[in-house]
Design an enzyme around this catalytic site. Structure first.
Site: not given
Length: 844
Positions: A378, A569-570, A575, A677, A681
């Protein structure tokens, strides 16, 4: 309060929500009142909202139980290959509405509650999120469970029943504060304790080798008590099982101390054993090498493998007598999927059982183990890869360390035979890493001990082959596969966005719920004015509803007509929430510089949790809140720009904000996000994506056409070239005046006037230590791309047509497609849409 279903509503009612027949509604009301009667204690006549929630949950659960039992009986009759999905995280969220959707009960329950004078939405909000995961990995596991049941696979999820899940996040003075998530304090109506299947798990001790083989002796025992949660498929009567283990001390735990008067302390020490399932480690993409974490990983693996082998040996429903004793057929009847390296100890544990307990020869045991196990990677981030210190394994799991050494020796002999004399290759590929602290590389163990290794997006799987696991790919290329992630359309469309689901079903029917590829047929409606209008109306209704929710829970007022720009998101440097922050500051400066110029109004929302020990992530949250304080209170800005930090982002909040979003921020540095993911969405729910060519963004652009996403920035080869050349943040700072202005404002305390040096660490990192994620290198392209976003948003018809093209292209990103590929290409079984008989159907 929910409104009643009119005759016209009933005619238009699509079956994705289920039909509200009068018999069904009457029966539900009767059962609801029965459960409510038994929920209320004798001395309390007034029911609370929580009493009503539990009565409804038990009413819905009644519809599950018969199907659950019948499913397990069906599996024992058919004896299919069983799939075991091992994960340290299952981020399930709430269960009630999802269960009603999958059983086709939602409309009936809505109508029944309305007739009883109750508000469905109010009761839904009472349910606690089952937050047994950090982010994408745990939520993916939850989507996979839904799809495995929907595809009729005999599948079981196995994990830990954490007493405290991912922490609740509070924002106090702009800072993240963590609070324990006591999600079980009111009980959990969806689980069933199964004490009859309690299993002893061993730790510590010593190994004795004798004529009969190795014996692991003098161990400490912790009991694993299983709790089962039903997982219903979509309208197929299949109900699979998520089994979560809870740690219990055995009755004689430390009671030898009683002999010296330490009875009370001995009883108190039971907590030491039970701490194993107390709390979820709150780290996402970061390895924490603590002994308790290693105990958790072995605890779930040991209990699960004991359960797997018991079920393999017995063949009758409810029977525990062994029927099968020959393990040759084990890989034909059992598939074990390792969700990242966290359950990697399943490989040496299965070897220990086969060699030490079942007395198989090494070669036969190893062949069975490899054919049974498969590994999903992952992440490519070095800090996330698990590398356990040898001294920890030696103390906690001495027999397993011996087995790992043996696996490594035989593997390196094999590598040397293929590449004679290449000692550097042996060093790189060894499971044992030498150094100041000798470590076991768990990813290497997973690759060597599995027959299939997969990444979770095409670009990620290619990176694994090209760099991260290049040596292993050269040795065994047949092992490496790609399985692009997906999301369940039941939760992430039908449940969270019923308005859009209904508009779609009116055009193409409702079969898309279990065959998301049918969304392609929406391409025929890109120029249909009524469809364009309906899609835009649903989005505006979702935005108004979310704005009302925000005002209710936080008192914040936002403009529903503004562009909802969302990054949830985290919080992590890769990110690049910092890139988003720099853009916000740039927008703010442009408004201040030219206040008379027309600007497309934006509400920018950032949400997510920072790992409690991750200083930079916590500073990023503080920066977002500080920017919001300045921007939102500036009268010169007004409604044109609002900046919000969404507190305590979790599954149930995602279900509200994602359907309301216009723009989805997926802006990680190319080559760092394995898949994502959340991006899927947002796409499915009618948001447009601004993103880099990273993770599944690449495939989203392939499916929808790159011109229908806002793609910007460096690609993976550009990042590699910049690494070779050397990334110098100063060059971008010197060349780009708007970037320089934003950074200088952070440096001088413009956004923190009472603490001018508050963001010194962020500026220092961006200017001097950002070699990994290169925020400045993508700044210019990102800002220009955001200008294209604003330009398109000014044309509502063209924006909505682009939305329709994206929704029509989202079919690939169903977890049903992902699981069908796992089933056929890794697990060796065929998914089925066939409905199994319902409990009240006559047996054939």
């Amino acid at each position: 309060m929910s409104r009643p279903l009119s005759d016209e509503d009933r005619r238009r009612q699509i079956s994705v929500r289920g039909l509200a027949g009068p018999e069904n509604v009457g029966e539900l009301k009767k059962n609801f009142n029965r459960h409510l009667h038994f929920t209320l204690v004798k001395d309390r006549n007034v029911a609370t909202s929580r009493d009503y929630y539990f009565a409804l949950a038990h009413t819905v659960r009644d519809h599950l139980v018969g199907r659950w039992l019948r499913t397990q009986q069906y599996y024992y009759e058919k004896d299919p290959k069983r799939i075991y999905y091992l994960s340290l995280e299952f981020y399930m969220g709430r269960t009630l509405t999802n269960t009603m959707v999958n059983l086709g009960l939602q409309s009936s329950c809505d109508e029944a509650l309305y007739q009883l004078g109750l508000d469905m939405e109010e009761l839904q909000e009472i349910e606690e999120d089952a937050g047994l995961g950090n982010g994408g990995l745990g939520r993916l596991a939850a989507c996979f469970l839904d799809s495995m049941a929907t595809l009729g696979l005999a599948a079981y999820g196995y994990g830990i029943r954490y007493e405290f899940g991912i922490f609740n996040q509070k924002i106090a003075g702009g800072w993240q504060v963590e609070e324990a998530d006591d999600w079980l304090r009111f009980g959990n109506p969806w689980e069933k304790a199964r004490p009859e299947y309690t299993i002893p798990v061993h730790f510590y001790g010593r190994v004795e080798h004798g004529p009969g083989g190795a014996r692991w002796m003098d161990t400490q025992v912790v009991l694993a008590l299983p709790y089962d949660t039903p997982v219903p498929g979509y309208r197929n009567n299949t109900v699979n099982t998520l089994r979560l283990w809870s740690a219990r001390a055995p009755n004689d735990f430390n009671l030898k101390d009683f002999n010296v008067g330490g009875y009370v302390q001995a009883v108190l020490d039971r907590n030491l054993a039970e701490n194993i399932s107390r709390v979820l480690y709150p780290n996402d993409n970061f390895f924490e090498g603590k002994e308790l974490r290693l105990k958790q990983e072995y605890f779930v693996v040991a209990a699960t493998l004991h359960d797997i082998i018991r079920r393999f040996k017995s063949a009758k429903f409810g029977s525990r007598d062994p029927v099968r004793t020959n393990f040759e057929s084990f890989p034909d009847k059992v598939a074990i999927q390792l969700n990242d390296t966290h359950p990697s100890l399943a490989i040496p544990e299965l070897m220990r059982i086969l060699v030490d307990e079942e007395k198989l020869g090494w070669d036969q045991a190893w062949d069975i183990t490899v054919r049974t196990c498969a590994y999903t990677n992952h992440t490519v981030l070095p800090e996330a890869l698990e590398r356990w210190p040898v001294h920890l394994l030696e103390s906690l799991l001495p027999r397993h360390l011996q087995l790992i050494y043996e696996i490594n020796q035989r593997f390196l002999d094999h590598v040397y035979a293929r590449f004679p004399g290449d000692l550097e290759r042996l060093r790189r590929m060894s499971l044992v890493e030498e150094g100041a602290v000798k470590r076991i590389n768990m990813a290497h163990l997973c690759i060597v001990g599995s027959h299939a290794v997969n990444g979770v997006a095409e670009i990620h799987s290619q990176i694994l082959k090209d760099s991260v696991f290049k040596d292993f790919y050269e040795l065994e290329p047949h092992k490496f596969q790609n399985k692009t992630n997906g999301i369940t359309p039941r939760r992430w469309l039908v449940m969270c966005n019923p308005g859009l689901a209904e508009v779609i079903a009116q055009r193409i029917g409702e079969d898309f719920v279990s065959d998301l590829d049918q969304l392609r047929r929406l391409r025929d409606f890109v120029d249909d004015e009524s469809f364009i209008r309906d899609v835009a109306t649903v989005k505006q209704e979702n935005k108004a509803k979310f704005a009302a929710y925000l005002e209710k829970v936080s008192g914040l007022r936002i403009n529903p007509a503004s562009l909802f720009d969302v990054q949830v998101k985290r919080i992590h440097e890769y990110k690049r929430q910092l890139l988003n922050c720099l853009h916000i500051i740039t927008l703010y400066n442009r408004i201040k510089k030219d206040p008379g110029k027309p600007f497309v109004p934006r509400t920018i929302m950032i949400g997510g949790k920072a790992a409690p020990g991750y200083h930079m992530a916590k500073m990023i949250i503080r920066l977002v809140t500080a920017i919001g304080d300045v921007v939102n209170q500036d009268p010169a800005v007004g409604d044109r720009l609002k900046v919000l930090f969404l507190e305590n982002y979790r599954v149930s909040l995602a279900e509200k904000v994602i359907p309301a979003a216009d723009l989805s921020e997926q802006i990680s540095t190319a080559g760092t996000e394995a898949s994502g993911t959340g991006n899927m969405k947002f796409m499915l729910n009618g948001a447009l994506t601004i993103g880099t060519m990273d993770g599944a963004n690449v495939e989203m652009a392939q499916e929808a056409g790159e011109e229908n996403l806002f793609i910007f920035g460096m690609r993976v080869p550009d990042v590699e070239e910049l690494d070779r050349k050397g990334y110098r943040a100063q060059e971008f700072y010197d060349r780009l005046p708007e970037l320089r202005q934003a950074v200088d404002q952070l440096s001088c305390g413009f956004f923190s006037p009472r603490q001018p040096d508050l963001f010194r660490d962020i500026v220092n990192m961006l200017m001097n230590h950002d070699r990994s994620f290169k925020v400045f290198a993508d700044y210019e392209a990102y800002v220009k791309c955001q200008e294209k976003v604003s330009a398109l948003y000014k044309n509502p018809r063209e924006w909505t047509r682009t939305v329709i093209r994206n929704v029509a292209a989202a079919g690939k990103f169903s977890s049903d497609r992902t699981i069908a590929q796992y089933a056929r290409e890794i697990w060796g079984c065929e998914p089925s849409r066939q409905r199994i008989p319902a409990p009240d159907d006559p047996r054939v």
